[in-house]
Design an enzyme around this catalytic site. Sequence first.
Site, PDB file in Angstrom:
ATOM      1  N   GLN A 220       3.808   3.924  11.367  1.00  0.00           N
ATOM      2  CA  GLN A 220       4.598   5.149  11.344  1.00  0.00           C
ATOM      3  C   GLN A 220       6.078   4.851  11.111  1.00  0.00           C
ATOM      4  O   GLN A 220       6.876   5.767  10.953  1.00  0.00           O
ATOM      5  CB  GLN A 220       4.454   5.890  12.683  1.00  0.00           C
ATOM      6  CG  GLN A 220       3.046   6.363  12.965  1.00  0.00           C
ATOM      7  CD  GLN A 220       2.901   6.997  14.333  1.00  0.00           C
ATOM      8  OE1 GLN A 220       1.979   6.657  15.050  1.00  0.00           O
ATOM      9  NE2 GLN A 220       3.770   7.918  14.709  1.00  0.00           N
ATOM     10  N   ARG A 367       2.040  12.063  20.517  1.00  0.00           N
ATOM     11  CA  ARG A 367       2.436  13.404  20.095  1.00  0.00           C
ATOM     12  C   ARG A 367       3.449  13.998  21.069  1.00  0.00           C
ATOM     13  O   ARG A 367       3.278  15.103  21.577  1.00  0.00           O
ATOM     14  CB  ARG A 367       1.213  14.303  19.967  1.00  0.00           C
ATOM     15  CG  ARG A 367       1.430  15.405  18.944  1.00  0.00           C
ATOM     16  CD  ARG A 367       0.175  16.076  18.513  1.00  0.00           C
ATOM     17  NE  ARG A 367       0.517  17.040  17.492  1.00  0.00           N
ATOM     18  CZ  ARG A 367      -0.343  17.581  16.651  1.00  0.00           C
ATOM     19  NH1 ARG A 367      -1.604  17.234  16.704  1.00  0.00           N
ATOM     20  NH2 ARG A 367       0.034  18.453  15.752  1.00  0.00           N
ATOM     21  N   CYS A 368       4.487  13.228  21.336  1.00  0.00           N
ATOM     22  CA  CYS A 368       5.457  13.656  22.330  1.00  0.00           C
ATOM     23  C   CYS A 368       6.730  12.873  22.157  1.00  0.00           C
ATOM     24  O   CYS A 368       6.736  11.806  21.575  1.00  0.00           O
ATOM     25  CB  CYS A 368       4.842  13.462  23.712  1.00  0.00           C
ATOM     26  SG  CYS A 368       5.571  12.255  24.771  1.00  0.00           S
ATOM     27  N   GLU A 737       4.866  18.230  18.013  1.00  0.00           N
ATOM     28  CA  GLU A 737       4.295  17.859  19.307  1.00  0.00           C
ATOM     29  C   GLU A 737       4.428  18.943  20.369  1.00  0.00           C
ATOM     30  O   GLU A 737       3.824  18.821  21.436  1.00  0.00           O
ATOM     31  CB  GLU A 737       4.954  16.583  19.793  1.00  0.00           C
ATOM     32  CG  GLU A 737       6.439  16.741  19.960  1.00  0.00           C
ATOM     33  CD  GLU A 737       7.154  15.422  19.895  1.00  0.00           C
ATOM     34  OE1 GLU A 737       6.666  14.522  19.212  1.00  0.00           O
ATOM     35  OE2 GLU A 737       8.189  15.306  20.538  1.00  0.00           O
TER      36      GLU A 737
END
Length: 785
Positions: A220, A367-368, A737
């Site tokens: 990523q 996802r945060c 997110e």
Amino acid sequence: MADTEEIRGLGHSVRRVEDDRFIRGRGNYVDDVKLPGMLHMAILRSPYAHATINGIDASRAQALPGVVAVVTGELMAQHNLAWMPTMSYDTQAVLVTDKVRFQGQEVAAVIAEDPYIAKDALELIDVDYEPLEPVVTPQRALEADAPVIRTDKEDKADNHIYDWETGDKEATDAAFAAADKVVSLDTFYPRCHPAPLETCGCIADVDPATGQATIWMTSQAPHAIRTVFAMVAGLPEEKIRIISPDLGGGFGNKVPVYPGYVVATAASLLLGRPVKWIEERSENLISTGFARDFHMRGEMALKDDGTMTGLRVSLLADEGAFHADAQPSKFKVGLFGIVSGSYDLPNVHVSATGAYTNKAPGGVAYRCSFRVTEASYLIERLVQNAAYELDMDPAEIRRKNFIKPEQFPYSSATGFVYDSGDYEGALNMALEQIGYADLRREQEAARAEGTLFGIGLASFTEVVGAGPHKEYDILGLAMNDGAELRVHPTGKAILKISVQTQGQGHETTFAQIVAEELGIQPEEVKVMHGDTDNTPYGLGTYASRSTPVSGAATAMVSRRVREKAMKIAAHLLEVSEDDIEFSAGKFSVKGAPENVKTIQDVALAAYTNFPDGMEAGLEGVYYYDPPNLTFPFGTYAVAVEVDPDTGEWKVRRMVAVDDCGVRINPMIVEGQIHGGLTEGYGIAAMQLITFDDNGNCIGSNFTDYLLPTAWETPRFELGATVTPSPHHPIGAKGVGESPTVGSPAAYVNAVIDALQPLGVTNIDMPLTSGKVWQAIQAAKAKAVV
Ligand code: CDP
């Protein structure tokens, strides 16, 4: 461009250009890449959580036809590569040299002519393990007689990693001393896993003749990884090229550097051939970046009328065997300081302790935005319990304490400056959409009949877009991002961005930003990413930072290009630049709109007919250093029915109102919200990576670690409010997110609300029917006593 054709910039639900190749099966993932002479790598992993290694005998594996090499920690140590740095300034074993510290740890690797031979050969490696007592909880880890896990560190005599605090302890203690009411909640946010559908993998191709290392990698953050690789392997950075092709999800799991990447690269360097490593599902679940694993105690001080006056939190983080959280250096527990959430809480204090255990490392931002999920969960659960204690409606206590629209920019007690918000607006919309008043009436009637029916709310505030370079860095690298834009003579453009899509649709939305700013239709803007040789530097995609940071860079570089375009247009129209106005791809003379040049005319002129003294071309690059983070928010409302005989709970309604500022592509935003709400539901209802007393990972496959399918997933009803970010060039905030951050508390609050008449105040996630049933039984038993 037809004269009347509307430019599909911001606010248009343009179909995702990337889907065309995905639905035809023409995506290009790491495992699709095949190079001539490519070898395959498989990793031998420890069956023990904690064991000394007395020796490794690889001779039988080495003798298997097709095996090219067996790599051990000893060999890596000869090249000074047995250990690598983590993103949190710790060290992590690449291949074991002394003892294993978690089940699934990398012990050795086989390089073979095909992947099946490599895998078969693993069984022929004889490892002499001497088991040690495993440490599986952070509480045990911090006891004086606990076995020391990091014996590799000379000065380490315990398993304590850090103590960290934020906020004002004295003022918070004073607020508690003066409180009418103190409400507390002890809760555990369990270890869960991002579980992207594509596991991790790489192909390392080090050319022995030139020293050029080309590495296709599921990353990523390819630029940051290249820099780390240069530092770890001592290779010159310009000779490392990381290519992240299509990624099948990431969710934070593909941010860290994993031993497999390093071993494959070292093997390619030593053997002079490309080496491919593709992780299996169980390897991904047991050894790569987990998330959460936070033991939290929250206390809230209140006045009798429900005014919140203080918040005190203590945290115990289970970091696993190596402290490898990928987060800004300054923040030991990420952005947990956002824990006061949407509320005007004057006094806040957070203290945190981190401990080593015999578990896989990670602490990734699943996802945060770096622990904001845990923070949001705690405050939104605590607020509901406070409402019960004060006999208030959970919506009313929120409304009473919200930061008001006129208070923005709002300085929080832990040092964040919230950019904009209208929390009551989002709450009102959610309540109306779900029919809150009617549901409460229905609940009353249901309770009278002994039926368990609950309504849960979560009015979360997020913090995304790290971040300003003075405060936010990873391993010293500023968390800024770049965008490079080139407009070709025919008016078509190429945008190169530093962030890395994993399914979020950047190839579509980033083109829309250019469309908005320059008037070139999005399908005429090709968006490139994921290749360190061909894109500007930046720290990558995680923590919903793409739109706040690289999206802003894209708007700014488009404006930079437009400035030059204005000059060229003035030259073509033979007027002064001050007499030109721009709208939707057209440069016209003020007061004489028939005198007009399109962006396409200007682009051609940039290469054929530009003013004397001007450089040819129409392009630019911009590195964006955000002045602040962005603070998306929303309210989620859930109604559930709980079966008292089985503990099974079903979502009857789920309404999600999100505010992420200006929406570039409303359809993509809604898709992001659907995905996040599903993951939030998985965490709340079914997901758990747990360990037995011996440190065996329970949750190493998809029959133990459950992903919600369409069958279980509730139906989502969405709503939107739009409060632009005042400091972002297009007013956008991140969104990816928010639903994972905000929704777990809403689901849990709904179940707890259903059980409230029984006196149940907490069940730790996941709320499996077994746990809910047990809570009901315990409450009933208590009532009888
Ligand atoms: O960093 P990441 O891409 O995961 O998250 P994000 O910045 O929240 O963006 C997720 C997707 O939603 C991207 O395609 C964004 O461009 C899009 N988005 C949008 O259209 N409007 C917003 N206000 C925020 C995101």
